[in-house]
Design a protein around this motif. Structure first.
Motif, PDB file in Angstrom:
ATOM      1  N   GLU A  16       0.834  -1.205   0.000  1.00 42.85           N
ATOM      2  CA  GLU A  16       0.000   0.000   0.000  1.00 42.85           C
ATOM      3  C   GLU A  16       0.865   1.251   0.000  1.00 42.85           C
ATOM      4  O   GLU A  16       0.553   2.238  -0.678  1.00 42.85           O
ATOM      5  CB  GLU A  16      -0.941  -0.012   1.196  1.00 42.85           C
ATOM      6  N   ASN A  17       1.968   1.230   0.757  1.00 45.93           N
ATOM      7  CA  ASN A  17       2.874   2.373   0.801  1.00 45.93           C
ATOM      8  C   ASN A  17       3.539   2.603  -0.553  1.00 45.93           C
ATOM      9  O   ASN A  17       3.774   3.750  -0.942  1.00 45.93           O
ATOM     10  CB  ASN A  17       3.941   2.176   1.885  1.00 45.93           C
ATOM     11  N   LEU A  18       3.840   1.524  -1.268  1.00 45.63           N
ATOM     12  CA  LEU A  18       4.406   1.664  -2.611  1.00 45.63           C
ATOM     13  C   LEU A  18       3.450   2.417  -3.516  1.00 45.63           C
ATOM     14  O   LEU A  18       3.866   3.249  -4.320  1.00 45.63           O
ATOM     15  CB  LEU A  18       4.690   0.294  -3.218  1.00 45.63           C
ATOM     16  N   GLY A  19       2.177   2.117  -3.388  1.00 48.01           N
ATOM     17  CA  GLY A  19       1.166   2.764  -4.214  1.00 48.01           C
ATOM     18  C   GLY A  19       1.041   4.255  -3.949  1.00 48.01           C
ATOM     19  O   GLY A  19       0.571   5.007  -4.800  1.00 48.01           O
ATOM     20  N   LYS A  20       1.494   4.700  -2.777  1.00 48.17           N
ATOM     21  CA  LYS A  20       1.425   6.116  -2.403  1.00 48.17           C
ATOM     22  C   LYS A  20       2.721   6.865  -2.677  1.00 48.17           C
ATOM     23  O   LYS A  20       2.828   8.050  -2.383  1.00 48.17           O
ATOM     24  CB  LYS A  20       1.100   6.238  -0.915  1.00 48.17           C
ATOM     25  N   ALA A  21       3.731   6.179  -3.218  1.00 47.62           N
ATOM     26  CA  ALA A  21       5.043   6.782  -3.431  1.00 47.62           C
ATOM     27  C   ALA A  21       4.951   7.967  -4.394  1.00 47.62           C
ATOM     28  O   ALA A  21       4.148   7.972  -5.326  1.00 47.62           O
ATOM     29  CB  ALA A  21       6.013   5.738  -3.971  1.00 47.62           C
TER      30      ALA A  21
END
Length: 115
Positions: A16-21
């Motif tokens: 999920e954090n990757l998607g917010k990068a």
């Protein structure tokens, strides 16, 4: 000791954090590479595909990874959970050997902005 479920949840959060990068990290998150994460204390491997800024098709299997992924991580479950929670510094964990990362030089250069 972290459980298999806690490790899966940590990898889901990381995805999920990757998607917010954003910025340089966003470009790194867009890699299309096979990924494995061996949790040494549980002797359990999570494998998937880093694609489109997410870890997709995440599966778990006992033991070390059977197939050689393009990006390979190895660590204890507690370290994975702490790393994703921001309680463990990636560089310090890698430098001390608590976390092992095996990938091509180009992938390592791209991934450093994520970690």
């Amino acid at each position: 000791m972290a459980t298999a479920l806690e490790c899966r949840e940590a990898l889901t959060t990381f995805s999920e954090n990757l998607g917010k990068a954003t910025g340089n990290a966003k470009a790194a998150a867009q890699l299309d590479r096979s990924l494995s994460c061996w949790i040494s204390d549980l002797d359990l491997t999570f494998s998937g595909q880093l694609r489109g800024g997410r870890i997709q098709d995440l599966v778990e299997a006992p033991g070390k990874p059977a197939a050689k992924a393009q990006i390979r991580l190895a660590m204890k479950g507690d370290d994975l959970v702490s790393l994703v929670a921001g309680q463990l510094n990636f560089a310090k964990a890698w430098g001390s050997g608590r976390l092992k990362l095996d990938a091509s030089i180009l992938d390592l250069l791209k991934l450093r902005s994520l970690l």
